[in-house]
Design a protein around this motif. Structure first.
Motif, PDB file in Angstrom:
ATOM      1  N   GLY A  72       0.827  -1.218   0.000  1.00 34.53           N
ATOM      2  CA  GLY A  72       0.000   0.000   0.000  1.00 34.53           C
ATOM      3  C   GLY A  72       0.859   1.265   0.000  1.00 34.53           C
ATOM      4  O   GLY A  72       1.923   1.282   0.614  1.00 34.53           O
ATOM      5  N   ASN A  73       0.374   2.296  -0.685  1.00 32.77           N
ATOM      6  CA  ASN A  73       1.091   3.582  -0.670  1.00 32.77           C
ATOM      7  C   ASN A  73       0.720   4.315   0.605  1.00 32.77           C
ATOM      8  O   ASN A  73      -0.379   4.858   0.732  1.00 32.77           O
ATOM      9  CB  ASN A  73       0.723   4.427  -1.889  1.00 32.77           C
ATOM     10  N   PRO A  99       8.617   0.882   0.565  1.00 35.71           N
ATOM     11  CA  PRO A  99       8.353   2.295   0.275  1.00 35.71           C
ATOM     12  C   PRO A  99       7.396   2.914   1.286  1.00 35.71           C
ATOM     13  O   PRO A  99       6.430   2.265   1.701  1.00 35.71           O
ATOM     14  CB  PRO A  99       7.703   2.252  -1.112  1.00 35.71           C
ATOM     15  N   LEU A 100       7.669   4.142   1.651  1.00 34.09           N
ATOM     16  CA  LEU A 100       6.820   4.858   2.604  1.00 34.09           C
ATOM     17  C   LEU A 100       7.155   6.335   2.476  1.00 34.09           C
ATOM     18  O   LEU A 100       8.285   6.682   2.138  1.00 34.09           O
ATOM     19  CB  LEU A 100       7.142   4.351   4.006  1.00 34.09           C
ATOM     20  N   VAL A 101       6.191   7.180   2.717  1.00 32.48           N
ATOM     21  CA  VAL A 101       6.456   8.619   2.720  1.00 32.48           C
ATOM     22  C   VAL A 101       6.220   9.141   4.128  1.00 32.48           C
ATOM     23  O   VAL A 101       5.173   8.875   4.727  1.00 32.48           O
ATOM     24  CB  VAL A 101       5.581   9.365   1.687  1.00 32.48           C
ATOM     25  N   ALA A 102       7.226   9.838   4.661  1.00 33.90           N
ATOM     26  CA  ALA A 102       7.118  10.396   6.011  1.00 33.90           C
ATOM     27  C   ALA A 102       7.337  11.899   5.940  1.00 33.90           C
ATOM     28  O   ALA A 102       8.205  12.370   5.208  1.00 33.90           O
ATOM     29  CB  ALA A 102       8.161   9.766   6.926  1.00 33.90           C
ATOM     30  N   LEU A 157       8.311   7.861  -6.104  1.00 36.76           N
ATOM     31  CA  LEU A 157       9.749   7.815  -5.816  1.00 36.76           C
ATOM     32  C   LEU A 157      10.060   6.731  -4.767  1.00 36.76           C
ATOM     33  O   LEU A 157      11.008   5.956  -4.906  1.00 36.76           O
ATOM     34  CB  LEU A 157      10.187   9.187  -5.305  1.00 36.76           C
ATOM     35  N   ALA A 158       9.222   6.674  -3.743  1.00 35.91           N
ATOM     36  CA  ALA A 158       9.410   5.661  -2.699  1.00 35.91           C
ATOM     37  C   ALA A 158       9.245   4.264  -3.292  1.00 35.91           C
ATOM     38  O   ALA A 158      10.024   3.344  -2.981  1.00 35.91           O
ATOM     39  CB  ALA A 158       8.406   5.885  -1.568  1.00 35.91           C
ATOM     40  N   ASP A 159       8.261   4.091  -4.181  1.00 35.87           N
ATOM     41  CA  ASP A 159       8.052   2.792  -4.836  1.00 35.87           C
ATOM     42  C   ASP A 159       9.268   2.420  -5.680  1.00 35.87           C
ATOM     43  O   ASP A 159       9.742   1.291  -5.649  1.00 35.87           O
ATOM     44  CB  ASP A 159       6.814   2.847  -5.761  1.00 35.87           C
ATOM     45  N   GLU A 160       9.733   3.424  -6.426  1.00 34.95           N
ATOM     46  CA  GLU A 160      10.854   3.185  -7.341  1.00 34.95           C
ATOM     47  C   GLU A 160      12.112   2.755  -6.575  1.00 34.95           C
ATOM     48  O   GLU A 160      12.811   1.839  -6.980  1.00 34.95           O
ATOM     49  CB  GLU A 160      11.109   4.492  -8.106  1.00 34.95           C
ATOM     50  N   TRP A 161      12.374   3.416  -5.461  1.00 35.39           N
ATOM     51  CA  TRP A 161      13.606   3.137  -4.708  1.00 35.39           C
ATOM     52  C   TRP A 161      13.391   2.099  -3.605  1.00 35.39           C
ATOM     53  O   TRP A 161      14.335   1.697  -2.944  1.00 35.39           O
ATOM     54  CB  TRP A 161      14.162   4.441  -4.115  1.00 35.39           C
ATOM     55  N   ARG A 162      12.166   1.697  -3.402  1.00 28.31           N
ATOM     56  CA  ARG A 162      11.827   0.779  -2.304  1.00 28.31           C
ATOM     57  C   ARG A 162      12.506   1.218  -1.002  1.00 28.31           C
ATOM     58  O   ARG A 162      13.230   0.478  -0.337  1.00 28.31           O
ATOM     59  CB  ARG A 162      12.223  -0.670  -2.652  1.00 28.31           C
ATOM     60  N   LYS A 198       4.448  -4.689  -7.708  1.00 32.70           N
ATOM     61  CA  LYS A 198       5.276  -4.842  -6.499  1.00 32.70           C
ATOM     62  C   LYS A 198       5.375  -6.324  -6.155  1.00 32.70           C
ATOM     63  O   LYS A 198       4.756  -6.791  -5.181  1.00 32.70           O
ATOM     64  CB  LYS A 198       4.653  -4.057  -5.341  1.00 32.70           C
ATOM     65  N   PRO A 199       6.142  -7.084  -6.951  1.00 30.09           N
ATOM     66  CA  PRO A 199       6.193  -8.531  -6.733  1.00 30.09           C
ATOM     67  C   PRO A 199       6.745  -8.922  -5.359  1.00 30.09           C
ATOM     68  O   PRO A 199       6.485 -10.029  -4.885  1.00 30.09           O
ATOM     69  CB  PRO A 199       7.121  -9.021  -7.862  1.00 30.09           C
TER      70      PRO A 199
END
Lengths: 358, 235
Positions: A72-73, A99-102, A157-162, A198-199
């Protein structure tokens, strides 16, 4: 382009996150970011997302850990002491490569400190308060519009860089108002898409393979290999995620280095100095990690002094000195405790410092 | 603009970020010219920054006493409490009182404890409207804010303040469009538009426009006391 609207920083953070793909928000109230948690409590469910008010910041970050593991984003926000409580979770999440945004809407410290704006979390967010070798890319917007733009991109960006992405916006940016333009909402990722895109995620049994999310690695060789792999990623991030702004540094006598709210005051100071015939420039790091060392190679070799202007006791000085590499003297103009200096104060202190380098 | 007929107690409510505090400071300063005794009560216990109490010395130098949720010089504390002396200018009928209430319905709830001072004919409850705030940009949105405030406080809003602006990006047309928007609200609610806020720099331009007398009479020139100039500096 959509129309200009007047928004408060904290509301705009929420709106930008939702438009940028945030589908889960976990938060716990703390000043000066409360309007964001309130906004998300109202908006997330209306707009197809989920909102949880956790019982503490520790709970927030660990719930977010779980959501991120499931693909989940997710977005967490807090202010300085609350972000301090999240450090353990952030270390785990970095190790698990999720990935996570803080967002840290920072205030004065140390300890519970005060509720007025501060930038004394520079070390906390760039060095990490959690254990182990890890890094979190940190972006420090200097306006509400820039916060919107950064948050809008942060989830992809968080998804891309995990990896977690941290945004450091001081209390002033959270509380002030500004006319802004909002970007078009991105389409949310469906659960089926998560399994494909997101495998690594724990997204159920349908995808046909097993994923493991963990930060425990008992074998030293295994752990060393894992950390080295993380650092390959960080080396790459150091090349690709550097972001900064610079103004008039090529022929400056004095170059200021400043981020967030302070950079706005310094921009005014540079104009004041120009009226006195003093050429001043500004390097404004937007990415605090990776620190924009490359910006300093463009500084006028005849610059007399580099001044780091911060709302703390000079935490960014370490990075500025490393970037300057002995080419110029580095001095500090600062206030702390929640005090924001006036343009006049910085101007007068800068002139005094300049007087020492004739 | 003639403030001489304004009611003794003028309480100001509205959406957070609509510009209540700037209005209250400018209005109180203007009003202080007419009264021997004037006071501003800062009832904003929701916002941590940009509160009218921060301009205490400016207000006091104009003869305005400032009351609110602060003790002596402590103006940055986040105390969801009021000092008892906040009632003083309400009790003393010689005071012209401007009340800067907290934002939204939740922020305006604080007014309930002062109910006994809101005697018909002695007070006005004005709601600030900024059409450029996303949640009050439609008639439905603005009405729903107003109804929520009325429901929460149990008081009827008696007038509107058109404070449609985009800070230093404000154009004269924004103010006029805001006025037209408030006219619709005014018709729906059957209450007058009491003021239109206009940045000092735009005042002459606005007066030159083809606007009706009622709008012209209600123009309050506002200086941005709460906004440091660097806040509008492009980083």
């Amino acid at each position: 382009m959509s129309e200009r609207v007047l928004m408060k920083g904290n509301e705009a953070f929420g709106e930008a996150a939702i438009r940028g793909g945030c589908r889960y928000y976990v938060g716990y109230p703390i000043t000066p970011q409360n309007e964001l948690t309130e906004f998300m409590s109202r908006e997330m469910t209306k707009r197809g997302g989920k909102f949880v008010q956790a019982e503490s910041e520790l709970a927030s970050i660990n719930m977010a850990y779980g959501i991120a593991a499931a693909g989940g984003n997710v977005f967490v926000s807090s202010a300085s002491p609350g972000i301090a409580l999240m450090q353990e979770g952030l270390s785990f999440i970095c190790s698990a490569e999720l990935p996570l945004v803080a967002l840290n809407v920072s205030r004065g410290g140390p300890g519970i400190g005060g509720i007025q704006p501060g930038q004394a979390d520079y070390n906390q967010v760039t060095r990490g308060g959690g254990n182990g070798d890890y890094h979190i890319p940190v972006f420090a917007p200097a306006s509400i519009q820039e916060s919107i733009d950064i948050l809008y991109d942060a989830f992809s960006l968080a998804d891309e860089w995990r990896n977690p992405i941290m945004i450091l916006a001081d209390g002033m940016i959270g509380q002030m108002m500004e006319p802004v333009t909002l970007p078009e909402p991105k389409a949310p990722i469906s659960e089926d898409e998560i399994a494909v895109r997101k495998p690594w995620a724990l997204s159920g049994t349908k995808k046909g393979h097993r994923s493991v999310v963990k930060s425990l690695r008992m074998q030293p060789n295994d752990l060393e290999k894992h950390v080295e792999k993380l650092f390959e990623k960080y080396r790459q991030a150091e090349k690709e995620l550097v972001k900064y702004d610079s103004d008039r540094i090529e022929d400056a006598e004095v170059v200021f280095v400043s981020f967030g709210t302070t950079a706005r005051i310094v921009s005014e100071v540079i104009d004041m100095l120009a009226e006195d015939g003093i050429k001043a420039g500004l390097i404004r790091p937007i990415s605090l990690w990776p620190f924009p060392e490359e910006a300093f190679s463009k500084v006028n070799p005849k610059t007399k002094v580099v001044i780091s202007a911060e709302l703390n006791m000079g935490q960014m000085m370490t990075d500025v000195k490393a970037a300057v590499c002995g080419r110029f003297p580095v001095r500090l103009i600062n206030r702390t405790g929640g005090i924001i200096p006036t343009s006049l104060e910085i101007y007068e202190r800068a002139k005094k410092i300049l007087g020492e380098y004739k | 603009m003639n403030l001489a007929m304004d009611k003794r107690i003028v309480a100001v409510v509205g959406h957070f970020g609509s510009g209540k505090t700037e209005f209250c400071i400018n209005y109180a300063l203007e009003r202080a010219k007419l009264y021997k005794k004037s006071a501003l009560i800062d009832l904003d216990i929701a916002n941590p920054y940009f509160r009218s109490r921060e301009k205490r010395s400016l207000l006091e130098s104009a003869g305005i006493r400032v009351f609110g949720s602060f003790y002596q010089s402590e103006i940055t504390a986040e105390l969801p409490a009021l000092t008892a002396n906040a009632r003083f200018p309400l009790e003393d009928k010689n005071y012209a009182v401007t009340i800067d209430v907290g934002g939204d319905a939740s922020g305006s709830m604080i007014l309930i404890q002062f109910f006994k001072y809101f005697i018909e004919g002695d007070y006005e409850l004005l709601c600030v409207i900024n059409k450029n705030r996303p949640e009050t940009s439609s008639i439905e949105g603005a009405l729903s804010h107003i109804y929520r405030i009325e429901k929460e406080t149990g008081l009827k809003i008696t007038g509107l303040i058109n404070n449609t602006h985009l800070l230093r990006e404000t154009r004269v047309d924004d103010i006029i469009q805001g006025y037209q928007f408030c006219q619709e609200l005014s018709k729906e609610l059957r209450i007058p538009i009491r003021f239109s806020c206009c940045p000092v720099l735009l005042y002459e331009d606005l007066c030159k426009k083809d606007i009706n007398e009622a709008m012209k009479d209600g123009i309050l020139p506002v200086a941005l006391h709460m906004r440091e100039t660097w806040l509008d500096k492009k980083p």
